[in-house]
Structure formats: structure tokens, C-alpha cells
Design an enzyme around this catalytic site. Sequence first.
Site, PDB file in Angstrom:
ATOM      1  N   HIS A 105     -10.568  -3.869   7.873  1.00  0.00           N
ATOM      2  CA  HIS A 105      -9.804  -5.120   7.887  1.00  0.00           C
ATOM      3  C   HIS A 105      -8.620  -5.001   8.831  1.00  0.00           C
ATOM      4  O   HIS A 105      -8.106  -3.920   9.077  1.00  0.00           O
ATOM      5  CB  HIS A 105      -9.343  -5.526   6.487  1.00  0.00           C
ATOM      6  CG  HIS A 105      -8.485  -4.529   5.775  1.00  0.00           C
ATOM      7  ND1 HIS A 105      -8.970  -3.355   5.243  1.00  0.00           N
ATOM      8  CD2 HIS A 105      -7.159  -4.544   5.491  1.00  0.00           C
ATOM      9  CE1 HIS A 105      -7.978  -2.690   4.653  1.00  0.00           C
ATOM     10  NE2 HIS A 105      -6.865  -3.386   4.804  1.00  0.00           N
ATOM     11  N   HIS A 107      -4.845  -6.758   9.701  1.00  0.00           N
ATOM     12  CA  HIS A 107      -3.721  -7.562   9.217  1.00  0.00           C
ATOM     13  C   HIS A 107      -3.120  -8.348  10.374  1.00  0.00           C
ATOM     14  O   HIS A 107      -2.933  -7.803  11.463  1.00  0.00           O
ATOM     15  CB  HIS A 107      -2.612  -6.655   8.664  1.00  0.00           C
ATOM     16  CG  HIS A 107      -3.022  -5.808   7.510  1.00  0.00           C
ATOM     17  ND1 HIS A 107      -2.659  -6.096   6.218  1.00  0.00           N
ATOM     18  CD2 HIS A 107      -3.746  -4.667   7.450  1.00  0.00           C
ATOM     19  CE1 HIS A 107      -3.138  -5.173   5.417  1.00  0.00           C
ATOM     20  NE2 HIS A 107      -3.806  -4.289   6.135  1.00  0.00           N
TER      21      HIS A 107
END
Length: 145
Positions: A105, A107
Site C-alpha cells: 500500500h 500512503h
Amino acid sequence: MTDTAYDPQNVFARILRGEIPSHRVYEDAETLAFMDAMPQGPGHTLVIPKAPARGLLDADPASLAALTAGVQTVARAVKAAFAADGLTVFQFNEAAGGQTVFHLHVHIVPRFDGVPLTPHTGRMADPAVLAEQAERIRAVLGAAG
């Protein structure tokens, strides 16, 4: 030795399957973006690949390329939605690198001159605030489409 196998029960895999609610802002064939439930600033958004990958090092290159395109699309919308002066974009790999959810992932955090990032406290944000912020980003994305 740390277990480095992909766990299909990680929280982001469960979000992808709809087992855990999230405030989604963007989705295409390869990626999903949603609000970080423990934000380090208003508008903190996460972008994940739909393909399973524990981190950057085990991701399929095609999935990684699609993730990068998704990050760029969402980052532009986040910056506009929050009238940010800039963005901080970051990605962690393995516990020693700061990773806490072992699904790749990225950010995206809107930044404002002179305003530091909020420390990661582990506290969940108000769902109503996250819903409003998600709507702001979706509105920009809808206008761009």
C-alpha cells in the site's frame, strides 16, 4: 525468521473483499483507494493493488505499474480536494521498514506549509469525518472524469 508469505486474511485483503467497511474514493481494474482509518493528516488516503502482494519486493511488475498510475490519479485528486501546498507519498516494507499491514500500500497525505504530519497514534478517526473527506476526493475525481 519473519514469515514473509502473503496472508490473504490481512485487513486490506479483507477490505478488497468487502468484509471490512472502508471509505472508498477510487477504484479501477487493478487498484483500490480508500481513506486511512488512522490518518496522519486530513485527507490521508491509501492506494492498494488488487493483486496480492506483501510489499514492493514481491509485487508483480505489471501490478506495480498499475499501482503507480492509480497513486498518481488519486494524489492529484487529493491535492486538489484539500487545496494542499504539496503531498507526502510514502510506502513501507516489512516490520523493520515500518510496515504494519502486510499488503502492498501507498500512503498519500496532503501537506500544508508549516504544518507537520500528525504522529501515527493508532487511534481510529471519526467515520463521519472520513466519509466527508472521501466525498471531497470523489467529487474531484468525478469532475476530472
